[in-house]
Design a protein around this motif. Structure first.
Motif, PDB file in Angstrom:
ATOM      1  N   ASP A  78       0.862  -1.186   0.000  1.00  0.00           N
ATOM      2  CA  ASP A  78       0.000   0.000   0.000  1.00  0.00           C
ATOM      3  C   ASP A  78       0.897   1.234   0.000  1.00  0.00           C
ATOM      4  O   ASP A  78       1.379   1.667   1.041  1.00  0.00           O
ATOM      5  CB  ASP A  78      -0.913   0.003   1.223  1.00  0.00           C
ATOM      6  N   ALA A  79       1.093   1.793  -1.207  1.00  0.00           N
ATOM      7  CA  ALA A  79       2.018   2.916  -1.352  1.00  0.00           C
ATOM      8  C   ALA A  79       1.472   4.208  -0.769  1.00  0.00           C
ATOM      9  O   ALA A  79       2.230   5.146  -0.510  1.00  0.00           O
ATOM     10  CB  ALA A  79       2.355   3.119  -2.834  1.00  0.00           C
ATOM     11  N   SER A  80       0.165   4.299  -0.565  1.00  0.00           N
ATOM     12  CA  SER A  80      -0.421   5.561  -0.091  1.00  0.00           C
ATOM     13  C   SER A  80      -0.894   5.483   1.355  1.00  0.00           C
ATOM     14  O   SER A  80      -1.707   6.307   1.783  1.00  0.00           O
ATOM     15  CB  SER A  80      -1.590   5.967  -1.006  1.00  0.00           C
ATOM     16  N   LEU A  81      -0.395   4.558   2.128  1.00  0.00           N
ATOM     17  CA  LEU A  81      -0.837   4.416   3.525  1.00  0.00           C
ATOM     18  C   LEU A  81      -0.746   5.726   4.308  1.00  0.00           C
ATOM     19  O   LEU A  81      -1.695   6.074   5.027  1.00  0.00           O
ATOM     20  CB  LEU A  81      -0.042   3.321   4.231  1.00  0.00           C
ATOM     21  N   PRO A  82       0.356   6.486   4.236  1.00  0.00           N
ATOM     22  CA  PRO A  82       0.413   7.716   5.051  1.00  0.00           C
ATOM     23  C   PRO A  82      -0.763   8.658   4.796  1.00  0.00           C
ATOM     24  O   PRO A  82      -1.254   9.296   5.731  1.00  0.00           O
ATOM     25  CB  PRO A  82       1.746   8.349   4.628  1.00  0.00           C
ATOM     26  N   GLN A  83      -1.244   8.752   3.545  1.00  0.00           N
ATOM     27  CA  GLN A  83      -2.373   9.621   3.238  1.00  0.00           C
ATOM     28  C   GLN A  83      -3.626   9.234   4.021  1.00  0.00           C
ATOM     29  O   GLN A  83      -4.473  10.082   4.321  1.00  0.00           O
ATOM     30  CB  GLN A  83      -2.685   9.546   1.736  1.00  0.00           C
ATOM     31  N   THR A 105     -16.603  13.979   1.911  1.00  0.00           N
ATOM     32  CA  THR A 105     -15.265  14.542   1.774  1.00  0.00           C
ATOM     33  C   THR A 105     -14.260  13.463   2.129  1.00  0.00           C
ATOM     34  O   THR A 105     -14.262  12.949   3.243  1.00  0.00           O
ATOM     35  CB  THR A 105     -15.058  15.743   2.720  1.00  0.00           C
ATOM     36  N   GLY A 106     -13.410  13.108   1.198  1.00  0.00           N
ATOM     37  CA  GLY A 106     -12.373  12.110   1.468  1.00  0.00           C
ATOM     38  C   GLY A 106     -11.076  12.777   1.872  1.00  0.00           C
ATOM     39  O   GLY A 106     -11.046  13.883   2.403  1.00  0.00           O
ATOM     40  N   THR A 107      -9.966  12.112   1.615  1.00  0.00           N
ATOM     41  CA  THR A 107      -8.642  12.658   1.887  1.00  0.00           C
ATOM     42  C   THR A 107      -7.977  13.003   0.574  1.00  0.00           C
ATOM     43  O   THR A 107      -7.905  12.179  -0.327  1.00  0.00           O
ATOM     44  CB  THR A 107      -7.773  11.640   2.657  1.00  0.00           C
ATOM     45  N   SER A 108      -7.494  14.220   0.454  1.00  0.00           N
ATOM     46  CA  SER A 108      -6.891  14.672  -0.791  1.00  0.00           C
ATOM     47  C   SER A 108      -5.759  13.753  -1.228  1.00  0.00           C
ATOM     48  O   SER A 108      -5.033  13.200  -0.408  1.00  0.00           O
ATOM     49  CB  SER A 108      -6.360  16.092  -0.608  1.00  0.00           C
ATOM     50  N   GLU A 109      -5.618  13.596  -2.524  1.00  0.00           N
ATOM     51  CA  GLU A 109      -4.561  12.825  -3.175  1.00  0.00           C
ATOM     52  C   GLU A 109      -4.772  11.320  -3.080  1.00  0.00           C
ATOM     53  O   GLU A 109      -3.929  10.568  -3.570  1.00  0.00           O
ATOM     54  CB  GLU A 109      -3.178  13.180  -2.599  1.00  0.00           C
ATOM     55  N   ASP A 110      -5.839  10.878  -2.477  1.00  0.00           N
ATOM     56  CA  ASP A 110      -6.050   9.441  -2.347  1.00  0.00           C
ATOM     57  C   ASP A 110      -7.489   9.087  -2.706  1.00  0.00           C
ATOM     58  O   ASP A 110      -8.381   9.165  -1.869  1.00  0.00           O
ATOM     59  CB  ASP A 110      -5.731   8.980  -0.919  1.00  0.00           C
ATOM     60  N   ALA A 111      -7.708   8.708  -3.971  1.00  0.00           N
ATOM     61  CA  ALA A 111      -9.055   8.367  -4.432  1.00  0.00           C
ATOM     62  C   ALA A 111      -9.564   7.101  -3.760  1.00  0.00           C
ATOM     63  O   ALA A 111     -10.779   6.919  -3.612  1.00  0.00           O
ATOM     64  CB  ALA A 111      -9.062   8.197  -5.954  1.00  0.00           C
ATOM     65  N   TRP A 112      -8.654   6.228  -3.335  1.00  0.00           N
ATOM     66  CA  TRP A 112      -9.088   4.931  -2.796  1.00  0.00           C
ATOM     67  C   TRP A 112     -10.024   5.103  -1.608  1.00  0.00           C
ATOM     68  O   TRP A 112     -11.011   4.381  -1.482  1.00  0.00           O
ATOM     69  CB  TRP A 112      -7.876   4.088  -2.371  1.00  0.00           C
ATOM     70  N   GLN A 113      -9.698   6.048  -0.722  1.00  0.00           N
ATOM     71  CA  GLN A 113     -10.515   6.197   0.480  1.00  0.00           C
ATOM     72  C   GLN A 113     -11.978   6.448   0.118  1.00  0.00           C
ATOM     73  O   GLN A 113     -12.882   5.826   0.675  1.00  0.00           O
ATOM     74  CB  GLN A 113     -10.000   7.341   1.342  1.00  0.00           C
ATOM     75  N   SER A 114     -12.221   7.360  -0.824  1.00  0.00           N
ATOM     76  CA  SER A 114     -13.594   7.661  -1.226  1.00  0.00           C
ATOM     77  C   SER A 114     -14.217   6.485  -1.947  1.00  0.00           C
ATOM     78  O   SER A 114     -15.388   6.147  -1.718  1.00  0.00           O
ATOM     79  CB  SER A 114     -13.617   8.900  -2.124  1.00  0.00           C
ATOM     80  N   LEU A 115     -13.471   5.858  -2.827  1.00  0.00           N
ATOM     81  CA  LEU A 115     -13.999   4.707  -3.568  1.00  0.00           C
ATOM     82  C   LEU A 115     -14.366   3.578  -2.612  1.00  0.00           C
ATOM     83  O   LEU A 115     -15.427   2.953  -2.744  1.00  0.00           O
ATOM     84  CB  LEU A 115     -12.971   4.221  -4.594  1.00  0.00           C
ATOM     85  N   ASN A 116     -13.492   3.312  -1.647  1.00  0.00           N
ATOM     86  CA  ASN A 116     -13.768   2.238  -0.690  1.00  0.00           C
ATOM     87  C   ASN A 116     -14.937   2.580   0.216  1.00  0.00           C
ATOM     88  O   ASN A 116     -15.776   1.728   0.519  1.00  0.00           O
ATOM     89  CB  ASN A 116     -12.523   1.964   0.152  1.00  0.00           C
ATOM     90  N   GLY A 117     -15.024   3.843   0.637  1.00  0.00           N
ATOM     91  CA  GLY A 117     -16.093   4.235   1.550  1.00  0.00           C
ATOM     92  C   GLY A 117     -17.454   4.314   0.889  1.00  0.00           C
ATOM     93  O   GLY A 117     -18.472   3.969   1.495  1.00  0.00           O
ATOM     94  N   LEU A 118     -17.481   4.768  -0.383  1.00  0.00           N
ATOM     95  CA  LEU A 118     -18.755   5.028  -1.054  1.00  0.00           C
ATOM     96  C   LEU A 118     -19.228   3.903  -1.971  1.00  0.00           C
ATOM     97  O   LEU A 118     -20.439   3.678  -2.108  1.00  0.00           O
ATOM     98  CB  LEU A 118     -18.649   6.298  -1.902  1.00  0.00           C
ATOM     99  N   LEU A 119     -18.291   3.197  -2.635  1.00  0.00           N
ATOM    100  CA  LEU A 119     -18.674   2.328  -3.750  1.00  0.00           C
ATOM    101  C   LEU A 119     -18.376   0.850  -3.545  1.00  0.00           C
ATOM    102  O   LEU A 119     -18.935   0.005  -4.248  1.00  0.00           O
ATOM    103  CB  LEU A 119     -17.970   2.809  -5.028  1.00  0.00           C
ATOM    104  N   HIS A 120     -17.484   0.536  -2.626  1.00  0.00           N
ATOM    105  CA  HIS A 120     -17.191  -0.883  -2.391  1.00  0.00           C
ATOM    106  C   HIS A 120     -18.404  -1.558  -1.757  1.00  0.00           C
ATOM    107  O   HIS A 120     -19.154  -0.942  -0.995  1.00  0.00           O
ATOM    108  CB  HIS A 120     -15.985  -1.012  -1.467  1.00  0.00           C
ATOM    109  N   THR A 121     -18.611  -2.817  -2.059  1.00  0.00           N
ATOM    110  CA  THR A 121     -19.674  -3.584  -1.406  1.00  0.00           C
ATOM    111  C   THR A 121     -19.498  -3.521   0.113  1.00  0.00           C
ATOM    112  O   THR A 121     -18.404  -3.738   0.634  1.00  0.00           O
ATOM    113  CB  THR A 121     -19.644  -5.047  -1.862  1.00  0.00           C
ATOM    114  N   TRP A 122     -20.574  -3.209   0.807  1.00  0.00           N
ATOM    115  CA  TRP A 122     -20.530  -3.115   2.260  1.00  0.00           C
ATOM    116  C   TRP A 122     -20.234  -4.486   2.863  1.00  0.00           C
ATOM    117  O   TRP A 122     -20.837  -5.495   2.485  1.00  0.00           O
ATOM    118  CB  TRP A 122     -21.875  -2.603   2.770  1.00  0.00           C
ATOM    119  N   ASP A 123     -19.262  -4.529   3.801  1.00  0.00           N
ATOM    120  CA  ASP A 123     -18.944  -5.819   4.423  1.00  0.00           C
ATOM    121  C   ASP A 123     -18.973  -5.778   5.946  1.00  0.00           C
ATOM    122  O   ASP A 123     -18.698  -6.787   6.596  1.00  0.00           O
ATOM    123  CB  ASP A 123     -17.581  -6.334   3.931  1.00  0.00           C
TER     124      ASP A 123
END
Length: 537
Positions: A152-157, A435-453
């Protein structure tokens, strides 16, 4: 007629009643105090129980994370001094020495490990940003390692809004686990706090005010960026008119959410200053796409219950029934930008990956409903938080949907009820922003669009949208280290979600704060307010 008319005449009369209602009297004249008014209450002092902007605004003046944002919104060290990858599955963070919690105890690696374990465990709403973290372990008193299930190259974000807590304090007060906000659990951490931040909590009075005072032993007290504020009150005033009256009477210094219809006139007020910035958040409509039937929708010709939103043609009909330009012009007074994209480019998302918005076309919307088997439309309830501008936006959208045959009854509720419904997936149709975290699209994609688990993925996927191909793309984005390939994956995921009408993107606001001329603040594009940088003359 705007809210400004008559406010000056009423200011003196209003001041006394507001002082009684909100306890807003200034402290001693020598103190630099800042009184901030908003329609929203932070709702809890537990830093891991909620992931809402209104909560973050207040709590992150008290608590701090390992990393944060500078005044240009760039990632900077906070409670960590440096970080690096020791191997593809391990990130090492060096912690700042000589940091103390508000109770005087030192901040150590043991506290950091505890804090991440707490944030990772349900019912924390911060766990969705930590997916893939297998373990956080102490290397030495000022060093921790993150052990990952995949690179995970963007963990610090992703660590910007994961607050550090005192393990000893949490154990002593039986708050080792985050408050279950959705269940309205009452714990010691709801009304009490012990962070390492610039301000310590004096008192939290829900739906009234939160009072903070400067923490003299804050590790960053000598920074040249710091302002002069040593006492802060975050005051909850739901009424637009009352917030502005409080500003004009001098009972508050800053209003974070002025009424849209008055911003232009306030710009010409010699006693008022305005600062504005484009919001990185996007406002959406979300649909229930999981339930077999929606309340109020009649069974089909075969007698079976129906959920119209399972059909992409119905979702597209909703999209094309909305004249968002008119909503922005009439309701938001031009202080927003329509968008067809699910994420702002600030999140590392390619610009206009979904092209322009679906065109406003009520005739086509009715035809799509007919094709989907709803020639006479259907009835449903739309949920919205009961803050004035959102209510007005929702009223306009409900009227537009009704015009094409989707007869929409609007249900508004306070944030304490509305946001738990979003997180628990208990809405048929709803409007909300993210509102997600800037520079990291994954956070928003995971929070909004991933299947809820239930374990962090899809935490804010209120409609319980599910697409296995999109899930695979989102998981791949998290582990992709090559920037170019990552952007390609992000573009592919957004295009797929856009074609599927997973959400209806609406607009991005122009954020406006209004304040007394004596106030200087730094405005960030996530609509939070770093009080540590504020000054009052």
């Amino acid at each position: 007629m705007t809210l400004l008319r008559g406010l000056r005449a009423a200011a003196a009369k209003t001041a006394w009643s507001l002082a009684l209602a909100f306890g807003l009297a200034l402290p001693a004249a020598h103190a630099a105090a800042l009184r901030i008014a908003s329609a929203f209450d932070p709702q809890t002092m537990d830093p891991h129980s909620l992931a809402l902007q209104y909560h973050t605004r207040v709590v992150f003046s008290i608590y701090e994370a390992l990393v944060g944002r500078d005044q240009n919104y760039h990632l900077v060290p906070v409670l960590a001094t440096s970080w690096s990858q020791t191997d593809p599955l391990t990130w090492r963070f060096r912690l700042r020495p000589d940091v103390h919690f508000h109770d005087g105890s030192p901040f150590t690696a043991e506290d950091a490990v505890f804090s991440f374990e707490r944030a990772l465990a349900p019912p924390s709403q911060r766990q969705f940003v930590l997916k893939g973290v297998k373990r956080v372990r102490m290397v030495d008193p000022l060093t921790i390692d993150f052990e990952l299930s995949a690179p995970d190259a963007s963990l610090p974000q992703k660590l910007v809004l994961v607050a550090m807590m005192s393990k000893r304090w949490a154990i002593a007060h039986h708050v080792e686990r985050a408050q279950d906000f959705n269940a309205r659990q009452e714990t010691f951490a709801v009304r009490n706090a012990n962070g390492t931040g610039a301000y310590e909590l004096e008192r939290y009075e829900p739906d009234i005010r939160t009072t903070l005072k400067a923490f003299p032993q804050w590790w960053n007290r000598r920074s040249a960026d710091n302002g002069n504020v040593d006492a802060v009150s975050f005051v909850t005033i739901r009424s637009d008119a009352t917030r502005l009256a409080a500003l004009h009477s001098g009972e508050v210094d800053l209003v974070l959410d002025p009424p849209y219809q008055d911003v232009e006139q306030l710009r010409h007020d010699p006693d008022i200053a305005i600062t504005q910035i484009g919001d990185i958040a996007t406002d959406y409509l979300t649909f229930d796409q999981a339930s077999p039937a929606l309340p109020g929708v009649a069974p089909g010709p075969d007698g079976r219950p129906r959920n119209p939103f399972k059909d992409v043609r119905v979702r597209r009909a909703v999209y094309q029934a909305i004249n968002i330009d008119l909503v922005i012009q009439k309701v938001l007074k031009g202080l927003a930008t329509p968008t067809g994209d699910l994420l702002s480019p600030d999140f590392g998302a390619p610009v206009a990956v979904n092209g322009p918005r679906q065109r406003y076309d009520p005739v086509q919307a009715r035809e799509l409903l007919r094709q989907a088997g709803y020639p006479d439309g259907f009835d449903l309830t739309m949920d919205c938080v009961n803050v004035a501008f959102r209510e007005h936006v929702c009223q306009a959208i409900a009227a537009m949907l009704t015009q094409v045959g989707i007869r929409t009854a609007l249900h508004t509720s306070p944030s304490t009820q509305f946001f738990p419904m979003i997180v628990q997936g208990k809405v048929s149709l709803a409007e909300f922003g993210f509102t997600g975290t800037s520079e990291d699209a994954w956070q928003s994609l995971n929070g909004l669009l991933h299947t809820w688990d239930g374990n962090g993925a899809g935490t804010f996927n209120a409609g319980r949208y599910s697409n296995a191909r999109l899930d695979a793309l989102i998981d791949a984005i998290r582990t992709e280290g090559d920037v170019a390939r990552r952007r390609t994956l992000v573009a592919t995921a957004l295009k797929l979600a856009g074609e599927d009408i997973a959400y209806v993107p609406l607009y991005r606001r122009t954020l406006s704060w209004v304040m007394q001329k004596k106030v200087h603040v730094v405005m960030l594009p996530d609509d939070t307010i770093p009080v540590r940088w504020a000054s009052v003359k």
